[in-house]
Design a protein around this motif. Structure first.
Motif, PDB file in Angstrom:
ATOM      1  N   GLU A  72       0.835  -1.195   0.000  1.00 43.44           N
ATOM      2  CA  GLU A  72       0.000   0.000   0.000  1.00 43.44           C
ATOM      3  C   GLU A  72       0.873   1.250   0.000  1.00 43.44           C
ATOM      4  O   GLU A  72       1.926   1.290   0.629  1.00 43.44           O
ATOM      5  CB  GLU A  72      -0.893  -0.014   1.243  1.00 43.44           C
ATOM      6  CG  GLU A  72      -1.865   1.139   1.326  1.00 43.44           C
ATOM      7  CD  GLU A  72      -2.744   1.059   2.551  1.00 43.44           C
ATOM      8  OE1 GLU A  72      -3.462   2.038   2.831  1.00 43.44           O
ATOM      9  OE2 GLU A  72      -2.695   0.019   3.237  1.00 43.44           O
ATOM     10  N   ARG A  73       0.439   2.247  -0.739  1.00 46.75           N
ATOM     11  CA  ARG A  73       1.181   3.509  -0.787  1.00 46.75           C
ATOM     12  C   ARG A  73       1.279   4.092   0.619  1.00 46.75           C
ATOM     13  O   ARG A  73       0.297   4.151   1.353  1.00 46.75           O
ATOM     14  CB  ARG A  73       0.463   4.492  -1.717  1.00 46.75           C
ATOM     15  CG  ARG A  73       1.229   5.780  -1.971  1.00 46.75           C
ATOM     16  CD  ARG A  73       0.396   6.716  -2.810  1.00 46.75           C
ATOM     17  NE  ARG A  73       0.233   6.234  -4.162  1.00 46.75           N
ATOM     18  CZ  ARG A  73       0.953   6.626  -5.198  1.00 46.75           C
ATOM     19  NH1 ARG A  73       1.915   7.518  -5.011  1.00 46.75           N
ATOM     20  NH2 ARG A  73       0.732   6.160  -6.395  1.00 46.75           N
ATOM     21  N   ARG A  74       2.483   4.510   0.990  1.00 48.29           N
ATOM     22  CA  ARG A  74       2.718   5.009   2.339  1.00 48.29           C
ATOM     23  C   ARG A  74       2.639   6.540   2.351  1.00 48.29           C
ATOM     24  O   ARG A  74       3.114   7.195   1.436  1.00 48.29           O
ATOM     25  CB  ARG A  74       4.090   4.563   2.844  1.00 48.29           C
ATOM     26  CG  ARG A  74       4.306   3.068   2.782  1.00 48.29           C
ATOM     27  CD  ARG A  74       5.608   2.682   3.417  1.00 48.29           C
ATOM     28  NE  ARG A  74       5.595   2.901   4.857  1.00 48.29           N
ATOM     29  CZ  ARG A  74       5.041   2.066   5.725  1.00 48.29           C
ATOM     30  NH1 ARG A  74       4.457   0.962   5.303  1.00 48.29           N
ATOM     31  NH2 ARG A  74       5.060   2.333   7.013  1.00 48.29           N
ATOM     32  N   ARG A  75       2.047   7.078   3.417  1.00 52.04           N
ATOM     33  CA  ARG A  75       1.951   8.525   3.579  1.00 52.04           C
ATOM     34  C   ARG A  75       3.089   8.982   4.470  1.00 52.04           C
ATOM     35  O   ARG A  75       3.272   8.470   5.573  1.00 52.04           O
ATOM     36  CB  ARG A  75       0.611   8.923   4.188  1.00 52.04           C
ATOM     37  CG  ARG A  75      -0.596   8.405   3.421  1.00 52.04           C
ATOM     38  CD  ARG A  75      -1.873   8.973   3.975  1.00 52.04           C
ATOM     39  NE  ARG A  75      -2.062  10.337   3.512  1.00 52.04           N
ATOM     40  CZ  ARG A  75      -2.973  11.166   4.013  1.00 52.04           C
ATOM     41  NH1 ARG A  75      -3.730  10.790   5.014  1.00 52.04           N
ATOM     42  NH2 ARG A  75      -3.105  12.381   3.535  1.00 52.04           N
ATOM     43  N   ILE A  76       3.879   9.923   3.992  1.00 55.60           N
ATOM     44  CA  ILE A  76       5.011  10.442   4.753  1.00 55.60           C
ATOM     45  C   ILE A  76       4.720  11.892   5.139  1.00 55.60           C
ATOM     46  O   ILE A  76       4.626  12.762   4.269  1.00 55.60           O
ATOM     47  CB  ILE A  76       6.315  10.373   3.939  1.00 55.60           C
ATOM     48  CG1 ILE A  76       6.669   8.917   3.633  1.00 55.60           C
ATOM     49  CG2 ILE A  76       7.455  11.037   4.708  1.00 55.60           C
ATOM     50  CD1 ILE A  76       7.965   8.768   2.871  1.00 55.60           C
ATOM     51  N   ALA A 238       8.248   6.215  -6.754  1.00 54.79           N
ATOM     52  CA  ALA A 238       7.238   7.274  -6.651  1.00 54.79           C
ATOM     53  C   ALA A 238       5.839   6.721  -6.413  1.00 54.79           C
ATOM     54  O   ALA A 238       4.998   7.409  -5.813  1.00 54.79           O
ATOM     55  CB  ALA A 238       7.258   8.133  -7.915  1.00 54.79           C
ATOM     56  N   ASP A 239       5.572   5.489  -6.865  1.00 47.17           N
ATOM     57  CA  ASP A 239       4.226   4.947  -6.684  1.00 47.17           C
ATOM     58  C   ASP A 239       4.050   4.262  -5.333  1.00 47.17           C
ATOM     59  O   ASP A 239       3.028   3.660  -5.069  1.00 47.17           O
ATOM     60  CB  ASP A 239       3.873   3.987  -7.811  1.00 47.17           C
ATOM     61  CG  ASP A 239       4.786   2.770  -7.867  1.00 47.17           C
ATOM     62  OD1 ASP A 239       5.780   2.730  -7.126  1.00 47.17           O
ATOM     63  OD2 ASP A 239       4.505   1.851  -8.668  1.00 47.17           O
ATOM     64  N   ARG A 240       5.059   4.352  -4.458  1.00 52.25           N
ATOM     65  CA  ARG A 240       4.967   3.722  -3.151  1.00 52.25           C
ATOM     66  C   ARG A 240       4.771   4.736  -2.030  1.00 52.25           C
ATOM     67  O   ARG A 240       4.731   4.375  -0.866  1.00 52.25           O
ATOM     68  CB  ARG A 240       6.258   2.931  -2.865  1.00 52.25           C
ATOM     69  CG  ARG A 240       6.612   1.866  -3.871  1.00 52.25           C
ATOM     70  CD  ARG A 240       6.357   0.469  -3.428  1.00 52.25           C
ATOM     71  NE  ARG A 240       6.525   0.195  -2.016  1.00 52.25           N
ATOM     72  CZ  ARG A 240       7.605  -0.410  -1.505  1.00 52.25           C
ATOM     73  NH1 ARG A 240       8.614  -0.753  -2.286  1.00 52.25           N
ATOM     74  NH2 ARG A 240       7.647  -0.679  -0.221  1.00 52.25           N
ATOM     75  N   VAL A 241       4.663   6.005  -2.398  1.00 57.24           N
ATOM     76  CA  VAL A 241       4.646   7.020  -1.351  1.00 57.24           C
ATOM     77  C   VAL A 241       3.835   8.233  -1.775  1.00 57.24           C
ATOM     78  O   VAL A 241       3.693   8.527  -2.965  1.00 57.24           O
ATOM     79  CB  VAL A 241       6.102   7.449  -1.017  1.00 57.24           C
ATOM     80  CG1 VAL A 241       6.735   8.158  -2.192  1.00 57.24           C
ATOM     81  CG2 VAL A 241       6.161   8.332   0.219  1.00 57.24           C
ATOM     82  N   GLU A 242       3.269   8.913  -0.794  1.00 56.96           N
ATOM     83  CA  GLU A 242       2.710  10.244  -1.017  1.00 56.96           C
ATOM     84  C   GLU A 242       3.144  11.113   0.154  1.00 56.96           C
ATOM     85  O   GLU A 242       3.202  10.654   1.304  1.00 56.96           O
ATOM     86  CB  GLU A 242       1.188  10.211  -1.147  1.00 56.96           C
ATOM     87  CG  GLU A 242       0.453   9.622   0.018  1.00 56.96           C
ATOM     88  CD  GLU A 242      -1.042   9.515  -0.245  1.00 56.96           C
ATOM     89  OE1 GLU A 242      -1.811   9.598   0.723  1.00 56.96           O
ATOM     90  OE2 GLU A 242      -1.430   9.349  -1.417  1.00 56.96           O
ATOM     91  N   ILE A 243       3.508  12.325  -0.144  1.00 54.31           N
ATOM     92  CA  ILE A 243       4.043  13.235   0.862  1.00 54.31           C
ATOM     93  C   ILE A 243       2.945  14.192   1.313  1.00 54.31           C
ATOM     94  O   ILE A 243       2.264  14.806   0.485  1.00 54.31           O
ATOM     95  CB  ILE A 243       5.249  14.001   0.309  1.00 54.31           C
ATOM     96  CG1 ILE A 243       6.400  13.015   0.023  1.00 54.31           C
ATOM     97  CG2 ILE A 243       5.709  15.074   1.282  1.00 54.31           C
ATOM     98  CD1 ILE A 243       7.604  13.636  -0.603  1.00 54.31           C
TER      99      ILE A 243
END
Length: 261
Positions: A72-76, A238-243
């Motif tokens: 799942e995309r991780r939120r940082i 880039a598809d594993r994270v959202e800032i």
């Protein structure tokens, strides 16, 4: 659908049905060409599409390898406040809320390497100069590689605090050693950009070289000399994270609005 999309859908269905398991190598292009009665170019484009989707990774000389489902995309959270933990030392915004355990993939490495241009430029060195690099590939425990972390330390940093070149830098890490050597307080500036990965980065992260990455560059500057001491570069698919950044109101934007007299 175009013909290559039909072939991609055919292979996608076989992967979903379990005919090709994670880690399996798909038949070679020549075999698929003969089996499906299409051109090699069609199969090649179908594999490129599956690679873009993250279903396979094409390795030269090996073939298309079925990949595990993407986590799942991780939120940082990204803020501007640096905190300090008595046990860990400085804690930067991206890690401030990370309570879960993380793991290192392979061994952490320390070596003298030809540094990228942005590193040599920060340190005032000739292009291609060798600089001490500390490298780790890490992820949350149980996940595939999530990020490559390269910390480049200037010749001045190594000369003033030789411990930064050791495997264990002691409580507080290399930053504490640098500040103890007279460079405190260190200040930092961070830059984020998207780019394509190098072949080595794609291999270490287990992704296709056609998938973009985020590059977060943190430059630490000496409080004594006002010159950069360290450049830490994080590379994340880039598809594993959202800032995520929490925005704050300045006094001029306070509410309720104060009437203008």
């Amino acid at each position: 659908m175009s013909r290559y999309e039909v072939e991609a859908a055919h292979l996608r269905q076989k992967i979903a049905a379990g005919e090709y398991q994670v880690g399996d190598t798909l038949p070679r292009i020549s075999e698929l060409t003969e089996e499906r009665g299409v051109s090699p170019a069609t199969i090649r484009r179908a594999l490129e599409l599956l690679e873009e989707e993250g279903l396979v990774r094409v390795v030269r000389g090996t073939g298309a390898i079925v990949q595990p489902p993407q986590p799942e995309r991780r939120r940082i959270p990204r803020g501007v406040r640096i905190e300090r933990d008595p046990g860990r030392g400085y804690v930067f915004p991206a890690a401030a809320h990370a309570q879960e355990p993380w793991q290192v993939h392979g061994k952490a490495r320390r070596s003298m390497e030809s540094a990228p241009e942005r590193v040599t430029a920060a340190f005032g060195l000739e292009p291609g100069a060798e600089v001490l690099r500390r490298r780790r590939v890490t992820s949350p425990a149980g996940d595939p590689p999530f990020q490559i972390v390269d910390t480049w330390l200037s010749p001045t940093a190594v000369a003033d605090a030789p411990q930064v070149a050791d495997a264990s830098t002691g409580p507080g890490g290399y930053l504490d050693r640098l500040e103890e050597a007279g460079h405190g307080p260190i200040s930092w500036r961070e830059t984020t950009r998207a780019r394509m990965p190098s072949t080595e980065e794609a291999r270490l992260l287990g992704i296709s070289a056609s998938r973009p990455v985020l590059e977060l560059v943190l430059v630490g500057t000496s409080g004594r000399t006002e010159q950069p001491l360290e450049v830490t570069i994080r590379v994340i698919p880039a598809d594993r994270v959202e800032i995520v950044t929490a925005l704050e109101r300045a006094d001029s934007a306070r509410w309720p609005v104060t009437p203008v007299e």
